[in-house]
Enzyme design. Structure first.
Site, mmCIF file in Angstrom:
data_model
loop_
_atom_site.group_PDB
_atom_site.id
_atom_site.type_symbol
_atom_site.label_atom_id
_atom_site.label_comp_id
_atom_site.label_asym_id
_atom_site.label_seq_id
_atom_site.Cartn_x
_atom_site.Cartn_y
_atom_site.Cartn_z
ATOM 1 N N ASP A 30 32.312 41.583 14.320
ATOM 2 C CA ASP A 30 33.314 41.228 13.313
ATOM 3 C C ASP A 30 32.815 40.007 12.557
ATOM 4 O O ASP A 30 32.138 39.140 13.124
ATOM 5 C CB ASP A 30 34.660 40.919 13.970
ATOM 6 C CG ASP A 30 35.352 42.159 14.513
ATOM 7 O OD1 ASP A 30 35.065 43.269 14.025
ATOM 8 O OD2 ASP A 30 36.188 42.017 15.422
ATOM 9 N N ASP A 59 37.285 48.052 10.545
ATOM 10 C CA ASP A 59 38.667 47.644 10.816
ATOM 11 C C ASP A 59 39.513 47.727 9.548
ATOM 12 O O ASP A 59 40.660 48.181 9.578
ATOM 13 C CB ASP A 59 38.719 46.208 11.353
ATOM 14 C CG ASP A 59 38.040 46.032 12.689
ATOM 15 O OD1 ASP A 59 37.966 47.007 13.460
ATOM 16 O OD2 ASP A 59 37.581 44.913 12.970
#
Length: 170
Positions: free
Chosen positions: A122, A139
């Protein structure tokens, strides 16, 4: 594959684009920029690139550092993607197909990370806007897909109500 609808093909193409964009952005972050865990670089205003390894599901929920959990998350993601791919095959609704394409692409993109790295990379950080999680392209695709799915359901519900009202008036 004659029985696959045009919106379904759009979903599959969209899923492939999401996977490619997700993996390309992670390659750039990890291999070109060489962003380390915890390192943060301001891009513009509240947007930062911050290295985070997510061992849980979306936004770090259900974090588990065990190998069994990692492979369970991979299996779950791929099963969900396969079920959604089967579901979208006959779809005639473009928004529904796009939603499922985004969900499939996001699920597969994050599953690839779990296989390759043992966790999801991320890096998109907008925490200065009071959004506390760091996330990635996969995401974002999953979340936009969920919103599109909800919008499609609302539109479908309105169309059914309008058709019932028209049928009742006749």
């Amino acid at each position: 594959m004659k029985d696959v609808t045009r919106p379904a093909w759009m979903a599959f193409v969209l899923a492939a684009v999401v996977i490619a964009a997700d993996q390309a952005s992670k390659y750039w972050i990890l291999s070109v920029l060489k962003l380390e865990e915890g390192q943060s670089i301001q891009v513009a205003g509240p947007l930062h690139l911050t290295g985070v390894w997510n061992h849980g599901v979306s936004f770090g929920l259900l974090t588990a550092n065990h190998d069994l959990a990692r492979w369970a998350f991979v299996a779950f993601s791929l099963i969900v993607a396969a079920v959604l791919a089967g579901w979208v095959r006959k779809s005639e609704r473009p928004l529904f197909a796009a939603a499922l394409g985004l969900l499939i692409g996001g699920a597969v993109g994050n599953a690839i990370d779990r296989v390759r790295f043992g966790a999801v990379a991320d890096f998109i950080d907008v925490s200065r806007l009071h959004f506390p999680w760091v996330f990635n392209v996969a995401d974002a695709a999953i979340n936009v897909g969920i919103v599109c799915l909800l919008l499609d359901m609302l539109m479908q519900d309105r169309q059914e109500k309008a058709a019932r009202a028209t049928g009742d008036a006749a």
